[in-house]
Design an enzyme around this catalytic site. Structure first.
Site: not given
Lengths: 336, 289
Positions: A16, A20, A171
């Site tokens: 997941r 990116h 994040s």
């Protein structure tokens, strides 16, 4: 000498967050092979989907090569014993278009995610997931945007949503170990809830922060093979598992197998180890989502401006995740 | 003031309901009769009392009473998508009342005053869709009239303080309804809507980005810039503070148009253009009748 091991879960976000690093081009074949090998190593939960989670495929963030559904089905087939987990951000993902089909395809646990000040936007989807008999956690993103007190207030808001776990997501990759300890301790003092921790390595502290989280009492630590993830990447699975073993945390992961998995992922699966350059440090200093560094790089090249200037200018715009359109506009403004 | 003002009742006293009340209180030819809230201390209810309007405080339970006490032409449903169905069941019993739906409920017929003709033969339930769709529909309509659109994506960023509790519960409906509407106005079925809630302080202005791919690959950004500037008056017709951010640009094979919408700062400060987009559309509709 103390020979008692403390159990800890390593949650694998390679398929997941790592998407990116692959510009969301992860194939069902790669997902299938990786999931099978990872489960052989002892990985028990695997997160899968577009880098921004279910429904993230978009012009804004990047279009997926394979649909979330194809990826989920591939993992389900290849690793039937693992818990398949999906990251879900309301307003990218909806119940009808994304969550319902994901359940059908095999997802058994959802991390419903919101920016650290907007936790109340997750209630609807969390309650849907729980009503459907699946597990739901609340994932709190970009936690470096708020004070510990505000974080506690937001968790308080979510305390009647029926969740049994929260995921603290750095994040940005801006936390330092002392922050991690004080955040985790404050949550434990105030709430009886499981805590998972998700690091980004923008300041080279993903390992240290993950370790601190485990020592402070988090039950689950996120990691990915080769540290593959947005921006500077996540905590590397093949480093975390051996380090945990030396520190007497039992993750159930076979150490020699996970090292082979790292090599195999690089050479055979063509997975990409993220790099931490000056721009990744600058995005952390600007408190920006780690995944913005390639977006800033591209926008800076496009408008012939310094990517570091774009990162600093984005600081003033207080962007949250999912505002790639405005990164482009910031670079355009700078070029005038 | 005309002889026959349109008589309106407001159901819901949150951010949008209160902004609507303020706009109606000074609009010509519209006569606001009542507002229904759920708490007597809510800002919309207090304001309505000051303006000398009838107020009700028992939410959906007050609706039948209010419609019985006042004969209105239109009921503005400013509650939430999931309550809208109950609203329609009650309004059903009042044959002369039409509903303007401010929620993203799937029941109402999408309506954008700048683009659509009001047609109530099929339904007495007309919907303003969402701030993202309502503000972009004229632009999308303009593009689809001129070109064939292959793919379209709408990204709305709203200030956290302007997104009330009902909207937070209705994000899914917001997305479905917005996608349904932009598919209609773009004549294209490959569409996606995304909503970002941004908590920055000071709050950000409502910002919308439109990504789209055109079938005709000879179209340039300059041609699009010219088309937009030629029709700016149409795009701003009842969104006076519609302001383009930069020029038309590209991302890969897609064009990108970005704009801000600021409001007139009635109930919430000017950053909350998302309220004005809907409340101005309502005023414009009722004044055109």
């Amino acid at each position: 000498m103390n020979n008692i091991f403390t159990p800890i879960e390593i949650h694998d976000v390679t398929l997941r967050d790592g998407n990116h690093a692959l510009k969301h081009q992860l194939t069902a074949q790669q997902a299938s092979t990786y999931a099978h090998e990872a489960s052989q190593c002892g990985v028990k939960s695997i997160e899968i989907g577009h880098g921004n989670g279910l429904g993230g495929s978009s012009v804004l963030v990047g279009e997926s090569f394979c649909s979330d559904r194809e990826l989920i089905e591939a993992v389900k087939m290849a690793a039937p014993a693992v818990e398949i987990v999906a990251h879900v951000m309301p307003s990218f993902a909806t119940i009808k278009k994304d969550i319902e089909p994901a359940i059908v395809a095999g997802v058994t646990k959802f991390r419903v995610a919101a920016h650290c000040t907007e936790v109340d936007t997750t209630e609807r989807q969390i309650s849907y997931v729980l009503d459907a008999g699946k597990k739901a956690s609340l994932a709190i993103m970009m936690i470096t945007h708020v004070s510990v007190q505000r974080l506690l207030d937001e968790i308080g808001t979510a305390s009647n949503f029926g969740i049994s776990e929260i995921v603290l997501m750095d994040s940005v990759g801006r936390l330092v170990p002392s922050d991690v300890a004080s955040i985790v301790n404050s949550i434990k003092e105030n709430f009886d809830i499981k805590i998972a921790f998700h690091a980004h390595d923008n300041l080279g502290l993903a390992m240290a922060n993950s370790f601190t989280a485990a020592i402070s009492g988090c039950q689950t630590i996120d990691a990915s093979i080769l540290g593959m993830g947005a921006g500077a990447g996540n905590t590397p699975l093949e480093v975390l598992a051996p380090a945990f073993d030396l520190a007497k945390f039992d993750s159930g992961i076979n150490l020699s197998s996970v090292l082979r998995l790292a090599r195999y992922s690089r050479t055979n699966l063509h997975f990409v180890q993220p790099r931490r350059g000056d721009l990744e440090v600058a995005t952390a200093l600007s408190n920006l989502f780690s995944g913005y560094s390639p977006v800033i790089q591209a926008a800076a090249e496009r408008y012939n401006v310094d990517p570091l200037d774009v990162a600093y200018a984005c600081l003033g715009k207080k962007l949250v995740a999912g505002q790639e359109d405005l990164v482009l506009r910031v670079a355009e403004e700078l070029s005038h | 003031v005309g002889n026959n003002p349109v008589k309106v009742g407001i159901f819901g006293s949150g951010n949008i309901g209160t902004d609507l009340l303020m706009k109606l209180s000074r609009a010509d030819n519209i006569d606001c009769k009542f507002i229904i809230g759920r708490r007597k201390e809510s800002a919309g209810v207090i304001l309505a009392q000051k303006l000398g309007l009838s107020t009700y405080c028992d939410g959906i339970n007050s609706l039948e009473v209010a419609l019985h006490d006042h004969s209105v032409d239109w009921l503005a449903d400013v509650s939430s998508a999931r309550v809208h169905e109950q609203v329609m069941q009650i309004v059903e019993r009042h044959k002369d009342v039409k509903v303007l739906d401010f929620t993203p409920s799937s029941l109402s017929t999408p309506f954008v005053p700048a683009v659509d003709q009001l047609d109530m033969r099929e339904s007495n339930d007309i919907g303003l869709i969402s701030c993202g769709a309502q503000s972009s529909a004229p632009l999308i309509h303009l593009l689809s009239k001129s070109f064939k659109i292959n793919k379209l994506e709408l990204v709305s960023s709203l200030a956290s303080l302007s997104v009330g509790p009902a909207t937070r519960q209705n994000l899914d409906e917001y997305i479905y309804k917005t996608e349904q509407a932009i598919a209609k106005y773009s004549k294209c079925d490959q569409v996606k809507a995304i909503l970002i809630v941004n908590p920055a302080s000071p709050p950000i202005n409502m910002t919308v980005s439109l990504f789209f791919e055109l079938a005709d690959t000879t179209i340039s950004t300059t041609m699009l810039d010219e088309l937009i500037s030629k029709h700016l008056k149409f795009l701003k017709e009842y969104i006076p503070n519609f302001e383009l951010v930069g020029k038309v640009t590209t991302k890969n094979k897609y064009f990108l148009i970005t704009y801000h919408v600021t409001g007139s700062g009635d109930y919430l400060p000017s950053y909350a253009g998302n309220l004005d987009v809907l409340t101005n559309a309502a005023v414009r509709l009722w004044q055109s009748l």
